[in-house]
Design a protein around this motif. Structure first.
Motif, PDB file in Angstrom:
ATOM      1  N   SER A  34       9.842 -19.915 -49.655  1.00  0.00           N
ATOM      2  CA  SER A  34       8.518 -19.785 -49.175  1.00  0.00           C
ATOM      3  C   SER A  34       8.406 -18.914 -48.223  1.00  0.00           C
ATOM      4  N   ARG A  35       7.126 -18.116 -47.800  1.00  0.00           N
ATOM      5  CA  ARG A  35       6.773 -17.357 -46.932  1.00  0.00           C
ATOM      6  C   ARG A  35       6.204 -17.779 -45.834  1.00  0.00           C
ATOM      7  N   THR A  95      10.461 -10.062 -45.746  1.00  0.00           N
ATOM      8  CA  THR A  95       9.229 -10.297 -45.265  1.00  0.00           C
ATOM      9  C   THR A  95       8.108 -10.101 -46.298  1.00  0.00           C
ATOM     10  N   ASN A  96       7.957  -8.775 -46.649  1.00  0.00           N
ATOM     11  CA  ASN A  96       7.100  -8.249 -47.397  1.00  0.00           C
ATOM     12  C   ASN A  96       7.402  -8.025 -48.829  1.00  0.00           C
ATOM     13  N   LEU A  97       8.501  -8.387 -49.283  1.00  0.00           N
ATOM     14  CA  LEU A  97       8.814  -8.145 -50.804  1.00  0.00           C
ATOM     15  C   LEU A  97       7.889  -8.806 -51.813  1.00  0.00           C
ATOM     16  N   SER A  98       7.712  -7.929 -52.775  1.00  0.00           N
ATOM     17  CA  SER A  98       6.831  -8.668 -53.817  1.00  0.00           C
ATOM     18  C   SER A  98       7.501  -9.829 -54.335  1.00  0.00           C
ATOM     19  N   ASP A  99       6.571 -10.685 -55.122  1.00  0.00           N
ATOM     20  CA  ASP A  99       7.054 -11.993 -55.747  1.00  0.00           C
ATOM     21  C   ASP A  99       8.615 -11.661 -56.659  1.00  0.00           C
ATOM     22  N   SER A 100       8.304 -10.619 -57.577  1.00  0.00           N
ATOM     23  CA  SER A 100       9.174 -10.185 -58.349  1.00  0.00           C
ATOM     24  C   SER A 100      10.712  -9.811 -57.806  1.00  0.00           C
ATOM     25  N   ARG A 112      14.263 -11.866 -57.594  1.00  0.00           N
ATOM     26  CA  ARG A 112      15.733 -11.017 -58.121  1.00  0.00           C
ATOM     27  C   ARG A 112      16.488 -11.406 -56.670  1.00  0.00           C
ATOM     28  N   PHE A 113      16.052 -10.871 -55.620  1.00  0.00           N
ATOM     29  CA  PHE A 113      16.844 -10.970 -54.296  1.00  0.00           C
ATOM     30  C   PHE A 113      17.469 -12.397 -54.262  1.00  0.00           C
ATOM     31  N   ARG A 114      16.631 -13.385 -54.503  1.00  0.00           N
ATOM     32  CA  ARG A 114      17.154 -14.632 -54.260  1.00  0.00           C
ATOM     33  C   ARG A 114      18.288 -15.222 -55.272  1.00  0.00           C
TER      34      ARG A 114
END
Length: 218
Positions: free
Chosen positions: A51-52, A66-71, A75-77
């Motif tokens: 969630s943001r 905080t401001n990473l794109s959804d994609s 990938r980070f997650r």
């Protein structure tokens, strides 16, 4: 390891988190407790990038997400965060081994390497003899161990657990709690656990208590 600064989160007119600031060090095992509706799971979801926040900053393993794109966030997650939930969320048609392999395959790692890692993790969980079993053939405690192994597949920077023993009997609950401490000792794993279990919370490095969307003490 994780730093959240002045986090606010609203759902319509309801403000669930009201300016939360928190830092978790590498290798810490902390608990987050509080009454239902205090914001525990919402905070965990924000730290897990599920969630943001409406306001504030979230930095995980040195990266401002905080401001990473959804994609990029997805990938980070998958690569840096491991999740353990109360109800396992194992895929019923797959074996224990296949369930544990999934995050590694999503990350497009070598299949043979991923399978070897899954075997090692399931062995660490005491499930070497159960790798071919499907979730329906496993006890609740065994299913939770499979889900913990799956969460560790990509060597995450942090392991986030939301009521991981909430639906287990006393014996399995105590074993799962002990396992988290073993993971911290053996792997240096950073672990954050949302729990209603005050006994577990009292044994963690720190206990973060939320009251009405704010940190009461820690």
């Amino acid at each position: 390891m994780i730093r959240v600064t002045n986090i606010h989160k609203r759902f319509g007119e309801l403000e669930v988190l009201k300016g939360i600031s928190l830092e978790v060090k590498r290798g810490e095992l902390i608990s987050i407790v509080g009454a239902s509706g205090a914001g525990k799971t919402t905070l965990l979801q924000l730290m897990g990038t599920l969630s943001r926040a409406d306001e504030g900053q979230v930095v995980i393993d040195g990266e401002d997400v905080t401001n990473l794109s959804d994609s990029a966030l997805s990938r980070f997650r998958n690569e840096r965060i491991g999740f353990v939930f109360q109800f396992h969320h194992l895929l019923p048609e797959f074996s224990a081994l296949e369930n544990v392999m999934i995050p590694g395959l999503i990350a497009k790692r070598d299949k043979q390497e991923v399978e070897q890692r899954a075997l090692e993790l399931l062995t660490m969980m005491g499930l070497a003899e159960r790798i071919a079993h499907k979730p329906s053939q496993l006890s609740g405690g065994e299913q939770q161990r499979v889900s913990i192994a799956r969460a560790l597949m990509n060597n995450p920077a942090v392991l986030l657990a939301d009521e991981p023993s909430g639906n287990l009997d006393t014996k399995n609950r105590d074993e799962i709690h002990r396992l988290f401490f073993e993971l911290r000792e053996q792997l240096g794993q950073t672990i954050i656990i949302v729990t209603h279990d005050e006994k577990l919370a009292a044994t963690t490095d720190r206990c973060i208590r939320l009251v009405d969307g704010r940190i009461a003490d820690h």
